[in-house]
Design a protein around this motif. Structure first.
Motif, short mmCIF file in Angstrom:
data_model
loop_
_atom_site.label_atom_id
_atom_site.label_comp_id
_atom_site.label_asym_id
_atom_site.label_seq_id
_atom_site.Cartn_x
_atom_site.Cartn_y
_atom_site.Cartn_z
N LYS A 30 0.83 -1.21 0.00
CA LYS A 30 0.00 0.00 0.00
C LYS A 30 0.86 1.26 0.00
CE LYS A 30 -4.58 -1.02 1.77
NZ LYS A 30 -5.61 -0.57 2.73
N ASP A 34 -0.75 2.82 -2.88
CA ASP A 34 -1.93 3.57 -2.43
C ASP A 34 -1.66 4.23 -1.09
OD1 ASP A 34 -4.46 4.60 -2.18
OD2 ASP A 34 -5.42 2.69 -1.67
N GLY A 37 -4.81 5.79 0.51
CA GLY A 37 -5.70 4.77 1.04
C GLY A 37 -5.17 4.15 2.32
N MET A 38 -3.84 3.95 2.39
CA MET A 38 -3.25 3.36 3.58
C MET A 38 -3.49 4.25 4.80
SD MET A 38 0.76 2.40 4.39
CE MET A 38 1.24 4.09 4.80
N THR A 40 -5.70 6.76 5.13
CA THR A 40 -7.13 6.95 5.38
C THR A 40 -7.70 5.77 6.15
OG1 THR A 40 -7.41 8.31 3.39
CG2 THR A 40 -9.39 7.28 4.31
N SER A 41 -7.38 4.56 5.72
CA SER A 41 -7.91 3.38 6.41
C SER A 41 -7.32 3.23 7.81
CB SER A 41 -7.64 2.12 5.58
OG SER A 41 -6.25 1.90 5.42
N ALA A 42 -6.05 3.63 7.98
CA ALA A 42 -5.44 3.56 9.31
C ALA A 42 -6.17 4.48 10.29
CB ALA A 42 -3.96 3.93 9.23
N GLU A 44 -9.26 5.59 10.05
CA GLU A 44 -10.62 5.08 10.28
C GLU A 44 -10.63 3.89 11.23
OE1 GLU A 44 -11.92 4.24 6.34
OE2 GLU A 44 -12.48 6.33 5.88
N ARG A 45 -9.60 3.07 11.14
CA ARG A 45 -9.57 1.82 11.91
C ARG A 45 -9.06 2.02 13.33
NH1 ARG A 45 -6.15 -3.49 9.82
NH2 ARG A 45 -6.60 -4.88 11.58
N THR A 357 -5.75 13.58 5.25
CA THR A 357 -6.69 12.93 6.18
C THR A 357 -7.18 13.91 7.25
OG1 THR A 357 -4.81 12.13 7.51
CG2 THR A 357 -5.72 10.64 5.85
#
Length: 452
Positions: A30, A34, A37-38, A40-42, A44-45, A357
């Protein structure tokens, strides 16, 4: 038994949560493919503080305005340039973007005067002229084949940069945009490989980079030629004077000017491209920008005093930079151990602040994925934390050219929208490419339509 709170030095401070090490291979993929994306997902998670292990490095990703304020401003002296920019030195040299410490302070002192308020006001006429030339070029494409808006905006910003800061005509260097693309590609390659791949290896990317570096050296030599005295007020003359007598003056000039050329045009060209992409997607916003441009400017060129009157256009540019910040990532390395948001940051750690982010944080932005320039109107922005919006960075290392870039973006947006509507090509998506700036991957083809 004492119930007293232990002193701060004795407290055991936790490290941020994050993905388990078994996910490391996927995270590395990633990081290469990406990065947005890496992160953003981190966020969010795991929340506002995340520990990410990638290869031999552990990244500390902080995504709260208070965290950004601490790292970039309040305790900025504890942080040097971090992952990515350190490795980019092999591509860019020791310019203002990548340098640290006393060298950076000396470099900043040299170029700061060319960005003074009175100088910015004096540049307004040049920006307006270049905007007028852009409109004329776009008008020639009216009703015809699509034009690459990113390419056009890059030409515009290079024209402004040459005439305002460098006292030079950069149109003579047709290859400069392609050379900078190769340099950026190499700089990001250095980041993800941690500079472990020798530059002498004949990889296609590195061969392109070598050609680009030779081309940029040619440009620098041409800019310096004939100005050996260094007695002017433009950035080139000031840099010549500042490096006179140094043993490595030639290298210093190359590093400084390559950085100035890159930073001076890339971020604004990207911002303008995203702005017109978003205006195409939101016709009701475009109509307001068009009406304001007609009402404020009439049929004349914009002047410096118009900046405060083009309020909605300014809000549109701000909102475009919220969604697609030109400075999308700020990397630092902790010199000494620190505490950020209650979490321990060991000495030597790589720290990430990501405006991309942060600008989409749901606690500070209502419906953060929505394009809404009205969120920058005073009644809606007054209570927002200062560090929730940092498109040009923040703290001592905030972008030195932010005011010029903002004037350029507002004037060009108004000048184009007054006469023309740019429409996206059906089926063509605008994809964000996180390089040194957040540009549109592969260009931005749009058709040109005259108004009125």
């Amino acid at each position: 038994m004492s119930l007293a709170t232990p002193p701060a030095a004795a407290r055991v401070r936790p490290e941020p949560p994050g993905p388990p090490r078994r996910e490391m291979p996927g995270l590395f993929v990633k990081l290469v493919r990406d990065r947005l994306g890496m992160l953003t997902s981190a966020a969010e998670r795991y929340g506002d503080a995340v520990r990410i292990s990638v290869g031999p490095r552990t990244l500390y990703f902080f995504n709260h305005p208070d965290h950004a304020k601490h790292v970039l401003a309040d305790n900025a002296e504890n942080y040097r340039k971090g992952i990515g920019l350190v490795q980019a030195r092999r591509a860019l040299g020791e310019g203002l973007l990548t340098s640290d410490g006393e060298l950076w302070r000396a470099q900043r002192r040299v170029v700061q005067p060319v960005f003074q308020h009175r100088r910015i006001a004096g540049y307004a006429g040049v920006v307006a002229e270049e905007a007028g030339k852009l409109v004329a070029r776009l008008r020639e494409h009216g009703g015809g084949e699509p034009v690459d808006v990113l390419k056009e905006m890059t030409g515009l910003t290079l024209g402004v940069l040459g005439r305002t800061l460098l006292d030079a005509d950069l149109t003579a260097f047709a290859s400069i945009a392609h050379s900078f693309e190769a340099v950026q590609d190499q700089a990001m390659f250095e980041m993800v490989t941690l500079s472990k791949v020798p530059l002498w290896l004949p990889l296609p990317r590195q061969l392109r980079f070598r050609r680009a570096r030779r081309d940029l050296q040619r440009v620098v030599d041409a800019l310096v030629a004939g100005r050996a005295g260094g007695d002017g007020e433009d950035a080139v003359s000031r840099l010549i004077a500042a490096t006179r007598g140094e043993a490595d003056a030639g290298r210093r000039l190359r590093d400084e000017l390559v950085t100035l050329l890159l930073a001076g045009h890339e971020t604004t060209a990207s911002t303008l491209s995203w702005t017109f992409h978003l205006l195409d997607r939101h016709p009701e916003v475009f109509e307001r920008v068009h009406a304001e441009a007609v009402g404020v400017l009439g049929d004349r060129a914009p002047a410096f005093e118009d900046l405060r009157r083009l309020r909605y256009t300014t809000a549109v540019v701000n909102e475009a930079m919220r969604l697609y910040p030109p400075v999308w990532i700020l990397t630092r390395q902790a010199k000494e151990e620190d505490e950020v948001g209650g979490y321990r940051v060991p000495a030597g750690s790589d720290v990430l602040i990501c405006p991309y982010t942060l600008h989409r944080h749901p606690a500070f932005w209502d419906r953060p994925g929505r394009f809404d320039p009205g969120r920058f109107e005073p009644d809606r922005s007054s209570g927002r934390p200062r560090y929730a919006y940092i498109p040009f960075g923040a703290g001592p290392r905030v972008c030195v050219g932010s005011n010029l870039g903002m004037m350029e973006a507002v004037f060009v947006t108004a000048a184009v929208a007054r006469e023309l509507r740019l429409a996206g090509v059906p089926g063509r998506r605008a994809v964000a490419e996180p390089m040194l700036s957040l540009r549109v991957r592969g260009g931005l083809p749009m058709t040109v339509h005259r108004l009125g």
